[in-house]
Scaffold this motif. Sequence first.
Motif, mmCIF file in Angstrom:
data_model
loop_
_atom_site.group_PDB
_atom_site.id
_atom_site.type_symbol
_atom_site.label_atom_id
_atom_site.label_comp_id
_atom_site.label_asym_id
_atom_site.label_seq_id
_atom_site.Cartn_x
_atom_site.Cartn_y
_atom_site.Cartn_z
ATOM 1 N N GLN B 86 0.859 -1.163 0.084
ATOM 2 C CA GLN B 86 0.100 0.144 -0.106
ATOM 3 C C GLN B 86 0.822 1.327 0.013
ATOM 4 O O GLN B 86 2.233 1.343 0.403
ATOM 5 N N GLN B 87 0.187 2.311 -0.556
ATOM 6 C CA GLN B 87 0.975 3.739 -0.271
ATOM 7 C C GLN B 87 1.234 3.969 1.459
ATOM 8 O O GLN B 87 -0.010 3.832 1.936
ATOM 9 N N HIS B 88 2.158 4.474 1.679
ATOM 10 C CA HIS B 88 2.394 4.769 3.192
ATOM 11 C C HIS B 88 2.572 6.296 3.130
ATOM 12 O O HIS B 88 3.183 6.957 2.070
ATOM 13 N N TYR B 89 2.189 6.782 4.331
ATOM 14 C CA TYR B 89 2.463 8.449 4.490
ATOM 15 C C TYR B 89 2.972 8.683 5.461
ATOM 16 O O TYR B 89 2.693 8.125 6.780
ATOM 17 N N ILE B 90 3.874 9.721 5.452
ATOM 18 C CA ILE B 90 4.660 10.337 6.679
ATOM 19 C C ILE B 90 4.044 11.620 6.827
ATOM 20 O O ILE B 90 3.952 12.523 5.831
ATOM 21 N N PRO B 207 -3.694 5.191 13.228
ATOM 22 C CA PRO B 207 -3.068 5.809 11.650
ATOM 23 C C PRO B 207 -2.339 4.652 11.204
ATOM 24 O O PRO B 207 -2.277 4.628 10.035
ATOM 25 N N ALA B 208 -1.314 3.815 12.068
ATOM 26 C CA ALA B 208 -0.391 2.977 11.156
ATOM 27 C C ALA B 208 -1.220 1.847 10.549
ATOM 28 O O ALA B 208 -0.650 1.285 9.453
ATOM 29 N N GLN B 209 -2.451 1.741 10.907
ATOM 30 C CA GLN B 209 -3.118 0.566 9.930
ATOM 31 C C GLN B 209 -4.102 1.414 9.006
ATOM 32 O O GLN B 209 -3.960 1.066 7.825
ATOM 33 N N GLY B 214 -6.928 6.487 4.274
ATOM 34 C CA GLY B 214 -7.140 5.096 4.311
ATOM 35 C C GLY B 214 -5.946 4.324 4.343
ATOM 36 O O GLY B 214 -6.089 3.148 4.718
ATOM 37 N N LYS B 215 -4.788 4.990 4.428
ATOM 38 C CA LYS B 215 -3.626 4.403 4.084
ATOM 39 C C LYS B 215 -2.729 4.259 5.330
ATOM 40 O O LYS B 215 -2.924 5.426 6.284
ATOM 41 N N PRO B 216 -1.762 3.503 5.628
ATOM 42 C CA PRO B 216 -0.711 3.330 6.637
ATOM 43 C C PRO B 216 -0.009 4.491 6.817
ATOM 44 O O PRO B 216 0.506 5.003 5.928
#
Lengths: 181, 440
Positions: B86-90, B207-209, B214-216
Amino acid sequence: MGFFDDKQDWLEIVFRNYPPENRRAAVMPLLRKVQQEEGHVSPERIREIAEILGTTATEVRGVMSFYSYYQAVPTGKYHLQVCATLSCKLAGAEELWDTLRAELGVGPGEVTPDGLFSIQKVECLGSCHTAPVVQVNDEPYLECMNRERLRALLEGLRAGKPLEEIELPGDCGHEVRKEGA
Amino acid sequence: MSEGFIVSGHDPRFERTLYAHVGRPDAHTLDYYLGHGGYEAARKALASMTPDEVIEEVKRSGLRGRGGAGFPTGLKWSFMPKDDGQQHYIIMNADESEPGSFKDRYILEDDPHQAIEGMILAGYAIRATKGYIYIRGEYRRAYDRLVAAIEEAYARGYLGKNLFGSGFDFDLYVHRGAGAYICGEETALMNSLEGLRANPRLKPPFPAQKGLFGKPTTINNVETIASVVHIVARGSDWFAQMGYDKSKGMKLYQVSGPAVRPGVYELPMGTTFRELIYDWAGGVREPIKALIPGGSSTPMLPFNDDTLDTPMDYEHLAEKGSMLGTGGVILIPERACVVDVIWNLVRFYGHESCGKCTPCREGVAGWLVKLLGQIERGRGKPGDLELIEDLLDNIEGKSFCPLADAAVWPVRGALRHFRHEFERHIEEGRCPLEKKGFWG
C-alpha cells in the motif's frame, strides 16, 4: 463569471498536492484563495467551490465554519487579528484590543465606514515570546505591540503603505532570543 | 551531573544541533544547508542503512515524541506494516498551537531543509514515498520559506525520484491549516488534510493501520523529525548521552512571560528550570508566582526553589504532578490573578473544542468556562469549587480525544497550588487583585 474561471492553472497545481481520487482534500486551499482575495467567502463562492470539488455546498460550509480564518461576512481591507491567549494577555492584549476598538469604532464582525479595517480576537498565534501579537490578513506577525506601535501601524495603513514598509517605533522593550548558537 | 550524562547546557560536551543555524542569515537556503553538512544524514541512511536499521537506531536513541505526548518514536514507526503493497504516508505535524509553544516555527522559518531531510529519513524508515507537512495557517513566513525550500530541493534532486541514487522516491507536499487547535490531534489533522471537518477519529484503527486517505500513516512533530537527522548523523549513543533515564536527547525549551530574554533555547533534556530561566533567559523582569512548565495544558507549579531545581523532563515533571508537554514555559507574574489566568486558558480550550463529544462540549466549553468566569467576576458561590472538581472528574479520561484533558489539567494544577486565590474570590465576591491597565 466564476472566481476560479481564470485560475485553472493555479487549480491544477493545487490538485497535484492530493491523490486524484481525493479532490475534496483541496477545499482548504480553495477557501483560503477566496478569503485572501475577496476578504470573505460568500455563499456564491461556496457553491462554486463545491462544484469544482464534486461535493455539496453544505459540506464546504461545514469545513469553512470549523476554522477561524475563513470569514462568512465581509472584512476590511486590513483584517486585524489580535491574539487573546495567555502570554499575550499577560503582555497587554486586552488593552491592545480595547485601544483598537476605541480607535476604529468597530466591534467584531463590523467594518470601518471607509472599508479599511475589521478586527477579530484570535487564539494563540505561536509567538508568545514577542507578545502581544497582531496579524494583518495572513501576513507575517507584528510583534511586541504597544500603543505607539499600534498607532504607527494604523497611520501607515491609512496612508496606503504596504505592510512591510511600515516602521513600528521602538522594540520589544526586552531582549528576544531565538538563536541556538 | 548524573552518571556522566549531559543534563546542562553548560556541560562542555553539549553542542547545539536543532537550532545551530536558526537566526543565521540565509540559513533557510539550500546552499547554506549543504555548506553545513546538509543532507549528509539522508545520503548516509539511504546508501548504507535499511529502513529497519533506521528504525532501530531511533529506538536505541530513546527519542520520544516532542509534540507533547512523549511516545517513543522508534516504537511508533515499528507499528507501520511492511511489504503490504500500500501507499504509506509520513506527516509532519507543524500545527504548533499549544499556547506557550513556538519552537517548531523557527525550524521551519530558518532551517526548513532540516525539516525536509528529516522527512526523507522518516519516510524511508516507514516506507512512505509521500509526505505531508501540515503547517498552521498563521505561520506565513514559515510557509513561504518551506515552499521555497521544497522547490529548491526538487530542482537539485533532494526530493523526487531516486534520491542519492538509492532507488528511493520521495515526494513532499505542504498543507496549510486555517486556525483550529484540534488539528494538532493526529486523527483530526488527517481529517483536515482530507478536506473534512477536523473532528478526531475513533481509534482503533490507528493511523499506522488506516490513516491518511485510509492508508498506513505515521505523524510526528517537527522537532521529533528534525531530531532524527542528528541521530542518524551522529548515532544513537551520542543522543542517549544527553538526559536522564527515559528522557533522552536535546530539547527545544521555550520561555514566555516576563523573562529578561524570552525565546527558544536548545538544551539537554533534564536541564533545570533554574538554569533555563536564570542562566539562559537572563532571569525575570518582575516577581513571579507560578510557572506553566510545558505549554498551557500542563499543570502550573509554584515558583519556588523546589520547582526551579526540577529537571525539565518527562519523569521529573510527572513526579511533581505536571508534565513536560512541548517544553513551553510560561512565567506567571505576581500581579496576575490565577483565576483569571486559568479562565483564559479554559476559555481557549472551550473555543477550540470541536463539539463532537459531550464531556468536552458541555463540560469544558459550557460549564467550566461559565463557572470560572463567574468566580473571576465575583459571582462565585460557596460550593462552586467542589462543583468544579466534580466536573473535572467527569470530564477527565471520558472525552473522545485528549483536548478535554488538556483543559482539565491546568485547572487541577491551579486548584492544587493556588486554591486560596479561588476561595478569596468567592469570599469577597470580587477579584481581589487591583486591575491596573498593563499599559499604564
